[in-house]
Each structure stands twice: as C-alpha cells, then as structure tokens.
Design a protein around this motif. Structure first.
Motif, mmCIF file in Angstrom:
data_model
loop_
_atom_site.group_PDB
_atom_site.id
_atom_site.type_symbol
_atom_site.label_atom_id
_atom_site.label_comp_id
_atom_site.label_asym_id
_atom_site.label_seq_id
_atom_site.Cartn_x
_atom_site.Cartn_y
_atom_site.Cartn_z
ATOM 1 N N GLU A 18 -6.961 -1.962 3.283
ATOM 2 C CA GLU A 18 -7.052 -0.562 2.770
ATOM 3 C C GLU A 18 -5.814 0.040 2.218
ATOM 4 O O GLU A 18 -5.596 0.434 1.240
ATOM 5 C CB GLU A 18 -7.602 0.170 3.946
ATOM 6 C CG GLU A 18 -9.009 -0.023 4.714
ATOM 7 C CD GLU A 18 -9.368 0.750 5.811
ATOM 8 O OE1 GLU A 18 -8.472 1.734 6.036
ATOM 9 O OE2 GLU A 18 -10.439 0.415 6.238
ATOM 10 N N LEU A 19 -4.420 -0.605 3.068
ATOM 11 C CA LEU A 19 -3.249 0.072 2.676
ATOM 12 C C LEU A 19 -2.794 -0.553 1.341
ATOM 13 O O LEU A 19 -2.096 -0.004 0.512
ATOM 14 C CB LEU A 19 -2.260 -0.584 3.723
ATOM 15 C CG LEU A 19 -2.437 0.393 5.097
ATOM 16 C CD1 LEU A 19 -1.515 -0.363 6.190
ATOM 17 C CD2 LEU A 19 -1.960 1.869 4.769
ATOM 18 N N ARG A 20 -3.267 -2.013 1.284
ATOM 19 C CA ARG A 20 -2.998 -2.793 -0.196
ATOM 20 C C ARG A 20 -3.855 -1.806 -1.267
ATOM 21 O O ARG A 20 -3.281 -1.689 -2.428
ATOM 22 C CB ARG A 20 -3.189 -4.189 -0.186
ATOM 23 C CG ARG A 20 -2.897 -4.993 -1.321
ATOM 24 C CD ARG A 20 -3.068 -6.369 -0.910
ATOM 25 N NE ARG A 20 -4.403 -7.036 -0.987
ATOM 26 C CZ ARG A 20 -4.892 -8.098 -0.867
ATOM 27 N NH1 ARG A 20 -3.895 -9.192 -0.729
ATOM 28 N NH2 ARG A 20 -6.072 -8.291 -0.803
ATOM 29 N N ASN A 21 -5.013 -1.605 -0.990
ATOM 30 C CA ASN A 21 -5.724 -0.872 -2.011
ATOM 31 C C ASN A 21 -4.994 0.468 -2.436
ATOM 32 O O ASN A 21 -5.157 0.902 -3.507
ATOM 33 C CB ASN A 21 -7.111 -0.787 -1.480
ATOM 34 C CG ASN A 21 -8.036 -2.001 -1.447
ATOM 35 O OD1 ASN A 21 -7.620 -2.861 -2.029
ATOM 36 N ND2 ASN A 21 -8.951 -2.180 -0.666
ATOM 37 N N GLU A 22 -4.318 1.196 -1.464
ATOM 38 C CA GLU A 22 -3.830 2.282 -1.662
ATOM 39 C C GLU A 22 -2.425 2.163 -2.324
ATOM 40 O O GLU A 22 -2.277 3.000 -3.157
ATOM 41 C CB GLU A 22 -3.743 3.205 -0.231
ATOM 42 C CG GLU A 22 -3.212 4.561 -0.674
ATOM 43 C CD GLU A 22 -3.314 5.300 0.738
ATOM 44 O OE1 GLU A 22 -2.869 6.622 0.805
ATOM 45 O OE2 GLU A 22 -3.763 4.819 1.756
ATOM 46 N N PHE A 23 -1.738 1.326 -1.995
ATOM 47 C CA PHE A 23 -0.365 1.263 -2.433
ATOM 48 C C PHE A 23 -0.023 0.233 -3.218
ATOM 49 O O PHE A 23 1.074 -0.004 -3.775
ATOM 50 C CB PHE A 23 0.638 1.423 -1.089
ATOM 51 C CG PHE A 23 0.395 2.370 -0.392
ATOM 52 C CD1 PHE A 23 1.179 3.590 -1.068
ATOM 53 C CD2 PHE A 23 -0.126 2.579 0.845
ATOM 54 C CE1 PHE A 23 1.110 4.804 0.085
ATOM 55 C CE2 PHE A 23 -0.196 3.616 1.478
ATOM 56 C CZ PHE A 23 0.410 4.730 1.183
ATOM 57 N N GLY A 24 -0.923 -0.936 -3.577
ATOM 58 C CA GLY A 24 -0.540 -2.093 -4.205
ATOM 59 C C GLY A 24 0.037 -3.198 -3.346
ATOM 60 O O GLY A 24 0.110 -3.046 -2.307
ATOM 61 N N TRP A 67 2.780 8.708 0.868
ATOM 62 C CA TRP A 67 2.761 7.687 2.118
ATOM 63 C C TRP A 67 1.381 8.147 2.862
ATOM 64 O O TRP A 67 0.698 9.098 2.628
ATOM 65 C CB TRP A 67 4.016 8.352 3.117
ATOM 66 C CG TRP A 67 3.862 9.682 3.715
ATOM 67 C CD1 TRP A 67 3.623 9.768 5.098
ATOM 68 C CD2 TRP A 67 4.144 10.938 3.152
ATOM 69 N NE1 TRP A 67 3.438 11.077 5.368
ATOM 70 C CE2 TRP A 67 3.766 11.900 4.058
ATOM 71 C CE3 TRP A 67 4.237 11.527 2.011
ATOM 72 C CZ2 TRP A 67 4.125 13.188 4.092
ATOM 73 C CZ3 TRP A 67 4.386 12.732 1.778
ATOM 74 C CH2 TRP A 67 4.152 13.921 2.994
ATOM 75 N N THR A 68 1.237 7.434 3.893
ATOM 76 C CA THR A 68 0.180 7.686 4.710
ATOM 77 C C THR A 68 0.530 7.301 6.232
ATOM 78 O O THR A 68 1.751 6.855 6.333
ATOM 79 C CB THR A 68 -1.090 6.860 4.607
ATOM 80 O OG1 THR A 68 -2.228 7.402 5.337
ATOM 81 C CG2 THR A 68 -0.846 5.468 4.808
ATOM 82 N N VAL A 69 -0.049 7.960 7.134
ATOM 83 C CA VAL A 69 0.260 7.586 8.534
ATOM 84 C C VAL A 69 -0.899 6.852 9.310
ATOM 85 O O VAL A 69 -1.941 6.995 8.934
ATOM 86 C CB VAL A 69 0.454 8.886 9.551
ATOM 87 C CG1 VAL A 69 0.626 8.811 10.750
ATOM 88 C CG2 VAL A 69 1.512 9.728 8.545
ATOM 89 N N VAL A 70 -0.273 5.727 10.058
ATOM 90 C CA VAL A 70 -0.929 4.840 10.592
ATOM 91 C C VAL A 70 -0.905 5.162 12.369
ATOM 92 O O VAL A 70 0.415 5.127 12.862
ATOM 93 C CB VAL A 70 -1.051 3.289 10.351
ATOM 94 C CG1 VAL A 70 -1.707 2.487 11.460
ATOM 95 C CG2 VAL A 70 -1.480 3.177 9.152
ATOM 96 N N ILE A 103 4.933 4.906 9.480
ATOM 97 C CA ILE A 103 4.749 5.543 8.157
ATOM 98 C C ILE A 103 4.397 4.301 7.094
ATOM 99 O O ILE A 103 5.225 3.237 7.205
ATOM 100 C CB ILE A 103 6.047 6.269 7.745
ATOM 101 C CG1 ILE A 103 6.376 7.480 8.574
ATOM 102 C CG2 ILE A 103 6.175 6.754 6.207
ATOM 103 C CD1 ILE A 103 5.315 8.334 8.490
ATOM 104 N N VAL A 104 3.666 4.317 6.206
ATOM 105 C CA VAL A 104 3.649 3.416 5.169
ATOM 106 C C VAL A 104 3.582 4.274 3.904
ATOM 107 O O VAL A 104 2.717 5.110 3.639
ATOM 108 C CB VAL A 104 1.930 2.817 5.255
ATOM 109 C CG1 VAL A 104 1.981 1.630 4.201
ATOM 110 C CG2 VAL A 104 1.881 1.996 6.435
#
Length: 307
Positions: free
Chosen positions: A160-166, A144-147, A208-209
């Motif tokens: 950026e989130l799509r690059n990180e999590f697909g 996970w990551t936090v925004v 949370i993502v």
C-alpha cells in the motif's frame, strides 16, 4: 551567575548530547562563567565538575533502564545542588529534553533556561503534528502518512505504501532525531519497506512515511528572530545518517550554500515561518530538501540542535 549545562540524559541521543554539552561547557568557561555540567540520568549524583569526568560517562547503550529513568530527572532538579544554579543551558536532545519534559520541571523549580517553552518543544519533536502545522500555513513539506505501531507487522501495508509513494520513500520514527531509526527506500523493495516500518516502530508509537525529495540537503539555523545563512550538507557517500552527522570528515558543510540569492532568502523565510508556527524561542534549526527546481521542502524543526 552559575550556569548549569544540562546534557546527557536517557534518550537514544545521549551520546551526541554529551558531546554537545562539553562543547557548550568549554565555550562558557572561555567567557569566564561559573559552569557545572548536569546529567539528569544520574539524579542527585549528576553534577559533574570537569570535562574529563564528563568524557568518562557511560554511553546510552551502557545505561541500566532500571536505574536510569525519567524519575531521575525529578530527583536531579529537586536536589539541593540545583538550588545553586541561576540559569540552565539545556543541551538534551530527544525525549525528556527536547519534548518539554525538562523545561516543565525547570518551570516548577522557577529556574530560567535557554530555548523554547515546553509546548514548542513538544510540537517540534512530534513530526506529524509539526508537519500538520506547516501545511496549515502552506509551508511546503513532503507528502506523508502515519503508520501506527500495531500495524507495523502487516506486510500488506508495504505494498500500500509503495502504491502511494512509488519506489522511493523515507521511513522514520515520529519523535526521534539524529536520523535514528530512519530508512530510505530507493527501489520499492517490499521487504525493505516492511522492515523499515518495523525498525521505526521500535523507537516510536507512530511511524512517518513520506515521499522522497530528490535534491540537496540544506539547513537554516535561527537565533532569536534572525535566520542565519543557508548551509548545504554534503555527505561523502550515501545519505546524511548518524555516522555522517557525527564523524569528522564524513560530511562537508558549505556556508553559505551555493544557491541563488532569492532561493536562499525564500528558504530563510520558510525557516522563520516554521519557527514561529510552533512557538519556538531563542534558537532552533530547520532542515530542508531542495529539489531540482530549487523548491525547498521543510523536513523538520529541531528545537535543541546539536552544538
């Protein structure tokens, strides 16, 4: 013994808390306890004597935030009527009930209550903090990551989130329950990611993502230090959202879950580890995703689960 069932409140989970409170009230009455329902959203006027009266209470959307605020909680606990209560059975979901607020007030009042102490509730409702603790003792939890809310309007963040999590990810508020404000992205659509972060940020300062775990939804209830049998949750369609959680017939619950015995035992062990690492007491429920390799991942812990 006089038991006060504290329910309702002012969180976004008020409507579910009312249903939980009525269920607990009825169960305690069947056991011949003296019981009163207490809705702290109404301060000193929150003492309710019957289910019929409770069922007529306003829903969350009908509350006036200028009147029904957290100051009412202090007014309620300080009321002379509360002096007659020997034990508080807390069924307040979400903020001000599941974050340690009401427990702290009861500690000052020196009234014993069900469930965990304030610190455990505060940690349990904070998804980021609890996941950090889970990871510290190697409890599997989705990456996970936090925004932060201030970054929610930044459209470049979606890429950026799509690059990180697909293409698949789960976006949710840091401190809400009942799947309120949750978005499950399945195709990597940037608008959907952006809007999901914006939606979650309306409910919480932190979003949370996390990676989406393909698999089955399972959960483990805990009473005392005993993990109950694993339950599989099978929504009739879509995902296990607010509607499927609280609409009769929308979801099937398979107990015990039809999974290998060693997987069930391992899941129960993880549930107890999560329970203990946050310092929970009395009861809780730990939610998991079980992937195709039968690896369970802890999603979150609920220190005041639905009743």
């Amino acid at each position: 013994m006089n038991i006060g069932v504290i329910f309702g409140g002012i969180s976004t989970e008020r409507d579910i808390s009312i249903k939980s409170g009525i269920a607990v009230y009825n169960a305690l009455k069947q056991l011949n306890y003296n019981v009163v329902l207490v809705d702290p959203a109404f301060g000193k006027d929150g003492f309710i004597q019957s289910v019929e009266e409770a069922e007529k209470l306003p829903k969350f959307a009908e509350l006036d935030p200028k009147i029904h605020n957290k100051q009412k909680y202090l007014e309620c606990i300080s009321s002379p009527n509360f002096n007659e209560i020997n034990l508080a059975f807390i069924v307040l979901h979400g903020k001000y009930g599941e974050d340690g607020t009401i427990q702290t007030l009861l500690d000052f009042k020196d009234v014993p209550y069900t469930g965990s102490k304030p610190k455990a509730h505060s940690i349990g409702l904070d998804k980021n903090l609890s996941k950090l603790l889970f990871s510290s003792i190697r409890i599997p939890t989705p990456r996970w990551t936090v925004v932060r809310r201030n970054d929610a309007e930044n459209f470049e963040l979606a890429e950026e989130l799509r690059n990180e999590f697909g293409k698949r990810m789960v976006i949710k508020p840091n401190d809400q329950g009942s799947t309120i404000g949750v978005t499950i992205v399945t195709d990597g659509n940037l608008d959907e990611i952006h809007n999901g972060v914006k939606l979650a940020s309306t409910f919480s300062d932190l979003v949370i993502v996390e990676e989406y775990i393909e698999g089955r939804e399972i959960t483990v209830g805990i009473i005392g230090d005993e993990a109950l049998p694993v339950i599989e949750i099978v929504p009739q369609s879509g995902f296990y959202d607010f509607e499927h959680k609280y609409t009769r017939g929308k979801t099937d619950y398979i107990c015990p879950a039809e999974i290998p015995e060693d997987v069930a035992s391992f899941t129960q062990e993880l549930a107890l580890m999560a329970y203990h690492i946050i310092g929970a007491e009395g009861f809780a429920r730990v939610d998991f995703r079980l992937n195709e390799d039968n690896q369970p991942f802890v999603l979150e812990i609920n220190t005041i689960p639905g009743f």
